[in-house]
Every structure is written in C-alpha cells, then in structure tokens.
Design a protein around this motif. Structure first.
Motif, PDB file in Angstrom:
ATOM      1  N   LYS A 277      59.899  37.223  13.499  1.00 60.21           N
ATOM      2  CA  LYS A 277      60.534  38.454  13.974  1.00 60.21           C
ATOM      3  C   LYS A 277      59.495  39.515  14.321  1.00 60.21           C
ATOM      4  O   LYS A 277      59.632  40.253  15.298  1.00 60.21           O
ATOM      5  CB  LYS A 277      61.501  38.988  12.913  1.00 60.21           C
ATOM      6  N   HIS A 278      58.452  39.599  13.512  1.00 65.72           N
ATOM      7  CA  HIS A 278      57.396  40.588  13.729  1.00 65.72           C
ATOM      8  C   HIS A 278      56.048  39.866  13.818  1.00 65.72           C
ATOM      9  O   HIS A 278      55.724  39.048  12.951  1.00 65.72           O
ATOM     10  CB  HIS A 278      57.351  41.611  12.594  1.00 65.72           C
ATOM     11  N   LYS A 279      55.259  40.190  14.843  1.00 66.62           N
ATOM     12  CA  LYS A 279      53.942  39.581  15.028  1.00 66.62           C
ATOM     13  C   LYS A 279      52.922  40.710  15.176  1.00 66.62           C
ATOM     14  O   LYS A 279      53.038  41.529  16.088  1.00 66.62           O
ATOM     15  CB  LYS A 279      53.930  38.681  16.256  1.00 66.62           C
ATOM     16  N   ILE A 280      51.948  40.731  14.275  1.00 64.61           N
ATOM     17  CA  ILE A 280      50.969  41.804  14.237  1.00 64.61           C
ATOM     18  C   ILE A 280      49.597  41.245  14.600  1.00 64.61           C
ATOM     19  O   ILE A 280      49.180  40.210  14.085  1.00 64.61           O
ATOM     20  CB  ILE A 280      50.916  42.444  12.840  1.00 64.61           C
ATOM     21  N   VAL A 281      48.894  41.957  15.464  1.00 63.51           N
ATOM     22  CA  VAL A 281      47.591  41.496  15.953  1.00 63.51           C
ATOM     23  C   VAL A 281      46.584  42.635  15.858  1.00 63.51           C
ATOM     24  O   VAL A 281      46.882  43.777  16.229  1.00 63.51           O
ATOM     25  CB  VAL A 281      47.700  41.018  17.419  1.00 63.51           C
ATOM     26  N   VAL A 282      45.386  42.335  15.354  1.00 65.43           N
ATOM     27  CA  VAL A 282      44.246  43.237  15.517  1.00 65.43           C
ATOM     28  C   VAL A 282      43.220  42.526  16.389  1.00 65.43           C
ATOM     29  O   VAL A 282      43.229  41.295  16.510  1.00 65.43           O
ATOM     30  CB  VAL A 282      43.614  43.657  14.168  1.00 65.43           C
TER      31      VAL A 282
ATOM     32  N   TYR B 126      50.205  45.539  18.382  1.00 66.09           N
ATOM     33  CA  TYR B 126      48.747  45.657  18.356  1.00 66.09           C
ATOM     34  C   TYR B 126      48.362  46.858  17.501  1.00 66.09           C
ATOM     35  O   TYR B 126      48.787  47.985  17.770  1.00 66.09           O
ATOM     36  CB  TYR B 126      48.225  45.834  19.778  1.00 66.09           C
ATOM     37  N   LEU B 127      47.577  46.602  16.463  1.00 67.54           N
ATOM     38  CA  LEU B 127      47.154  47.672  15.566  1.00 67.54           C
ATOM     39  C   LEU B 127      45.661  47.926  15.714  1.00 67.54           C
ATOM     40  O   LEU B 127      44.850  47.004  15.619  1.00 67.54           O
ATOM     41  CB  LEU B 127      47.451  47.309  14.110  1.00 67.54           C
ATOM     42  N   CYS B 128      45.316  49.174  15.911  1.00 67.57           N
ATOM     43  CA  CYS B 128      43.919  49.608  15.909  1.00 67.57           C
ATOM     44  C   CYS B 128      43.870  50.945  15.195  1.00 67.57           C
ATOM     45  O   CYS B 128      44.312  51.971  15.738  1.00 67.57           O
ATOM     46  CB  CYS B 128      43.380  49.721  17.335  1.00 67.57           C
ATOM     47  N   ASP B 129      43.384  50.930  13.959  1.00 70.39           N
ATOM     48  CA  ASP B 129      43.368  52.131  13.117  1.00 70.39           C
ATOM     49  C   ASP B 129      44.768  52.728  13.009  1.00 70.39           C
ATOM     50  O   ASP B 129      44.982  53.923  13.197  1.00 70.39           O
ATOM     51  CB  ASP B 129      42.393  53.175  13.675  1.00 70.39           C
ATOM     52  N   LYS B 130      45.704  51.862  12.697  1.00 67.27           N
ATOM     53  CA  LYS B 130      47.109  52.287  12.664  1.00 67.27           C
ATOM     54  C   LYS B 130      47.864  51.565  11.563  1.00 67.27           C
ATOM     55  O   LYS B 130      47.568  50.411  11.244  1.00 67.27           O
ATOM     56  CB  LYS B 130      47.762  51.995  14.022  1.00 67.27           C
ATOM     57  N   GLN B 131      48.844  52.264  10.974  1.00 65.03           N
ATOM     58  CA  GLN B 131      49.694  51.683   9.945  1.00 65.03           C
ATOM     59  C   GLN B 131      51.135  51.606  10.448  1.00 65.03           C
ATOM     60  O   GLN B 131      51.613  52.511  11.137  1.00 65.03           O
ATOM     61  CB  GLN B 131      49.654  52.522   8.666  1.00 65.03           C
ATOM     62  N   ILE B 132      51.810  50.508  10.113  1.00 67.16           N
ATOM     63  CA  ILE B 132      53.237  50.390  10.361  1.00 67.16           C
ATOM     64  C   ILE B 132      53.914  49.974   9.067  1.00 67.16           C
ATOM     65  O   ILE B 132      53.257  49.517   8.128  1.00 67.16           O
ATOM     66  CB  ILE B 132      53.563  49.358  11.466  1.00 67.16           C
ATOM     67  N   GLU B 133      55.224  50.119   9.018  1.00 65.97           N
ATOM     68  CA  GLU B 133      55.983  49.705   7.845  1.00 65.97           C
ATOM     69  C   GLU B 133      57.065  48.720   8.261  1.00 65.97           C
ATOM     70  O   GLU B 133      57.869  49.001   9.159  1.00 65.97           O
ATOM     71  CB  GLU B 133      56.613  50.913   7.150  1.00 65.97           C
ATOM     72  N   LEU B 134      57.061  47.539   7.642  1.00 65.75           N
ATOM     73  CA  LEU B 134      58.053  46.505   7.893  1.00 65.75           C
ATOM     74  C   LEU B 134      58.611  46.036   6.557  1.00 65.75           C
ATOM     75  O   LEU B 134      57.831  45.724   5.649  1.00 65.75           O
ATOM     76  CB  LEU B 134      57.416  45.320   8.630  1.00 65.75           C
TER      77      LEU B 134
ATOM     78  N   TYR C 257      48.325  47.974   7.512  1.00 69.30           N
ATOM     79  CA  TYR C 257      47.338  48.716   8.303  1.00 69.30           C
ATOM     80  C   TYR C 257      46.372  47.725   8.946  1.00 69.30           C
ATOM     81  O   TYR C 257      45.932  46.766   8.301  1.00 69.30           O
ATOM     82  CB  TYR C 257      46.556  49.676   7.405  1.00 69.30           C
ATOM     83  N   GLY C 258      46.029  47.981  10.216  1.00 67.16           N
ATOM     84  CA  GLY C 258      45.117  47.088  10.922  1.00 67.16           C
ATOM     85  C   GLY C 258      43.934  47.822  11.529  1.00 67.16           C
ATOM     86  O   GLY C 258      44.087  48.928  12.076  1.00 67.16           O
ATOM     87  N   ALA C 259      42.733  47.214  11.426  1.00 66.55           N
ATOM     88  CA  ALA C 259      41.521  47.805  11.988  1.00 66.55           C
ATOM     89  C   ALA C 259      40.564  46.690  12.432  1.00 66.55           C
ATOM     90  O   ALA C 259      40.387  45.710  11.711  1.00 66.55           O
ATOM     91  CB  ALA C 259      40.830  48.706  10.958  1.00 66.55           C
TER      92      ALA C 259
ATOM     93  N   LEU D 229      46.353  45.012   4.079  1.00 64.65           N
ATOM     94  CA  LEU D 229      45.286  45.467   4.977  1.00 64.65           C
ATOM     95  C   LEU D 229      44.857  44.302   5.864  1.00 64.65           C
ATOM     96  O   LEU D 229      44.638  43.192   5.374  1.00 64.65           O
ATOM     97  CB  LEU D 229      44.098  45.965   4.157  1.00 64.65           C
ATOM     98  N   ILE D 230      44.736  44.573   7.159  1.00 65.17           N
ATOM     99  CA  ILE D 230      44.249  43.576   8.114  1.00 65.17           C
ATOM    100  C   ILE D 230      42.978  44.110   8.749  1.00 65.17           C
ATOM    101  O   ILE D 230      42.979  45.199   9.341  1.00 65.17           O
ATOM    102  CB  ILE D 230      45.273  43.288   9.225  1.00 65.17           C
ATOM    103  N   THR D 231      41.891  43.380   8.616  1.00 66.22           N
ATOM    104  CA  THR D 231      40.660  43.692   9.342  1.00 66.22           C
ATOM    105  C   THR D 231      40.175  42.408  10.000  1.00 66.22           C
ATOM    106  O   THR D 231      40.645  41.319   9.670  1.00 66.22           O
ATOM    107  CB  THR D 231      39.558  44.231   8.404  1.00 66.22           C
ATOM    108  N   HIS D 232      39.237  42.547  10.926  1.00 65.31           N
ATOM    109  CA  HIS D 232      38.640  41.320  11.462  1.00 65.31           C
ATOM    110  C   HIS D 232      37.501  40.857  10.556  1.00 65.31           C
ATOM    111  O   HIS D 232      37.378  39.678  10.251  1.00 65.31           O
ATOM    112  CB  HIS D 232      38.128  41.530  12.888  1.00 65.31           C
ATOM    113  N   THR D 233      36.687  41.778  10.133  1.00 64.69           N
ATOM    114  CA  THR D 233      35.559  41.414   9.288  1.00 64.69           C
ATOM    115  C   THR D 233      35.995  41.239   7.838  1.00 64.69           C
ATOM    116  O   THR D 233      36.933  41.888   7.377  1.00 64.69           O
ATOM    117  CB  THR D 233      34.460  42.497   9.349  1.00 64.69           C
ATOM    118  N   PRO D 234      35.328  40.354   7.107  1.00 63.32           N
ATOM    119  CA  PRO D 234      35.590  40.267   5.666  1.00 63.32           C
ATOM    120  C   PRO D 234      34.886  41.396   4.915  1.00 63.32           C
ATOM    121  O   PRO D 234      33.919  41.987   5.422  1.00 63.32           O
ATOM    122  CB  PRO D 234      34.997  38.906   5.277  1.00 63.32           C
TER     123      PRO D 234
END
Length: 283
Positions: A98-103, A142-150, A156-158, A190-195
């Motif tokens: 239903k919801h797909k989140i991408v950084v 698409y999240l870039c320095d942004k928070q959503i609530e589901l 939050y994605g960065a 929290l979603i980031t690309h880097t570990p």
C-alpha cells in the motif's frame, strides 16, 4: 532537552573510532531475521526492506514478499539517468504494498537539489518539463530530509553519506552531522542510505575509507539522540543482515553483491500497532 551530538575527534578515522567505541562497550550483536513466509497480522504493520537494487529490481520482484510498507533505501539506479528512473518507477509500481517509501543513494546522480547535471539528463528532463529526475517517482513516496507518518509510525528518510565523488556526499564531521541534526527525535523508523559506524558497514573498497564505511556522527545521532526502534540502510552490499545494540535494530537491506548481481533476500519486520487499533483505523 535533547542531547547535543558533537563531532567525534576520530570520525575521519572510522577504524580507530570504532575500536574506541568497542572498548567503551558500544554494542553490535547479530539479530535474527524474520522468515519471509511469516503470516501478516492485522494488529502489526509488516514492513519489507530492500536496497541497492541497481537496475535489477525487475529480477528481484518475485522474491519481494507482500506487506503494508515497502522501504527502498537507495541505489535503485546506476547513474540516475531518466530512463533508469522511469524503469524503476514502473517496476516498483508492480509491487502490491500500500505504501512504498524510497530514499536516494549515492548512485542517484543528479538527484541532489543544486547539483550539476549532465547535458543528457538536462535534455531529457527539459523534454518532460521537469527539474529533477526524482519528480518521476509517481509510484512511491520519495523522502529527502523528510518525515511521514503511516499507521501511527513516524518514518524519516535521508540520503547523505561520507563517500566522496557522488551525489549526496557530505564530509565526515560537522558537514554530515548538520544533516543528521535534522532527524526528529521522535522518529520510529529511520531510513538512510549509508550505514552507521559499526553496523553493516564492513567494506574493503578503498573509496569507502578502508574497512569501515559507516558514519560515526550517524551512529551517535541514532544511539544518543533519536533512538529509533529500527534503522534501515544499504550501501555496503556484502554486509546484508541485521544487528542490534539492544535498543535499535539495524537493517542492511542491500540485495545485490559487489558485482551488482541479485544475491540476498529482502528483510522484513513487524511494527506493532497501538493497543486496540487495526490497520483499518488508519484508512
């Protein structure tokens, strides 16, 4: 009052920095992965994590289990070309979540606002009447320095990382910490690309600063200030898996190996809904 995160004096020497943290008792323990065929429950939100698909999502689609939320933590293209983004958007649109989140990741070249693009990218975007390729992502959030609530979960994605020469690069220390300081302290996932440093970040590739590619400022932000229940990332392909510090579960969801061949399975987890709530309450 929130604690202030300071730059670690050893942040530009990640191996020495992690050795210091290990001596201090910082925890990195293996954690179990849920079986992909675990039934989805009405009182729990099933979250499916993937990353670093590098133009191979179509091959990976059959292995992606159903769920409520899909997270892709970056490097879905190889060069950020418009054609690659259109292809990825169509492929992720085939998934049932239903919801797909991408950084974005470091390979999404040209995605960073203010970044110079190639003539080819600019020409393709001008034909479409767009400014940036991420505007083509109509089948996901698409999240870039942004928070959503589901489902009551704050996500939050960065995209930032400390590897020079790519989009979304910020140098270790003050520059990248400025980005992590934007993460709200109430973040659940929290979603980031880097570990973060010490979790899923072992890499022998020279461009990744030797054998530890993770970010000390991100680790300290996670452990000392934000303390999310889950931290999902990718970037380091051969360290796919799950670890924990006893508070946060760290998930490296990279699916391709170092030669960009599909190699690993998605990682799933369940996030409990508030007592007495069902998913229907959030429709």
């Amino acid at each position: 009052m929130e604690p202030i995160i300071n730059v670690d004096p050893l942040s530009e020497r990640p191996i020495d920095c992690w050795r210091k943290y290990a001596k201090q008792g910082r925890i990195n323990e293996p954690a179990k992965c849920m079986r992909l065929d675990t039934p989805v429950h009405e009182n729990k939100v099933r979250i499916v994590c993937i990353s670093d698909t590098h133009e191979k999502l179509e091959e990976i689609l059959p292995s992606v289990p159903d769920g409520d939320i899909l997270i892709h933590s970056g490097d879905f293209t190889n060069y950020g070309d418009v054609g690659e983004v259109i292809k990825f958007n169509a492929e992720i649109g085939k998934l049932p979540h239903k919801h797909k989140i991408v950084v974005a990741g470091n390979h999404e070249l040209g995605f960073e606002d203010g970044e110079e693009m190639t003539d080819r990218q600019m020409a393709a975007l001008n034909m479409l009447g767009l400014d940036k390729a991420y505007q083509l992502l109509s089948n996901c959030i698409y999240l870039c320095d942004k928070q959503i609530e589901l489902y009551g979960i704050k996500i939050y994605g960065a995209p930032w990382h400390p590897m020079p020469g790519y989009s979304f690069y910020r140098a270790r220390g003050h520059k990248i910490l400025q980005k992590w300081n934007l993460i709200p302290a109430n973040t659940d996932v929290l979603i980031t690309h880097t570990p973060p440093l010490g979790h899923g970040d072992f890499n022998a590739w020279a461009k990744c600063d030797g054998v530890l590619a993770g970010c000390a400022e991100l680790l300290n932000t996670v452990e000392k200030r934000v303390k999310p229940r889950y931290h999902v990332f990718g970037h380091i392909h051969q360290k796919h898996g799950v670890t924990t510090n006893g508070v946060t579960t760290f998930i490296n969801a990279a699916l391709t190996d170092h030669k960009l061949r599909p190699e690993y399975d998605p990682i799933i987890f369940d996030y409990p809904l508030p007592p007495g709530k069902t998913k229907q309450d959030f429709l």
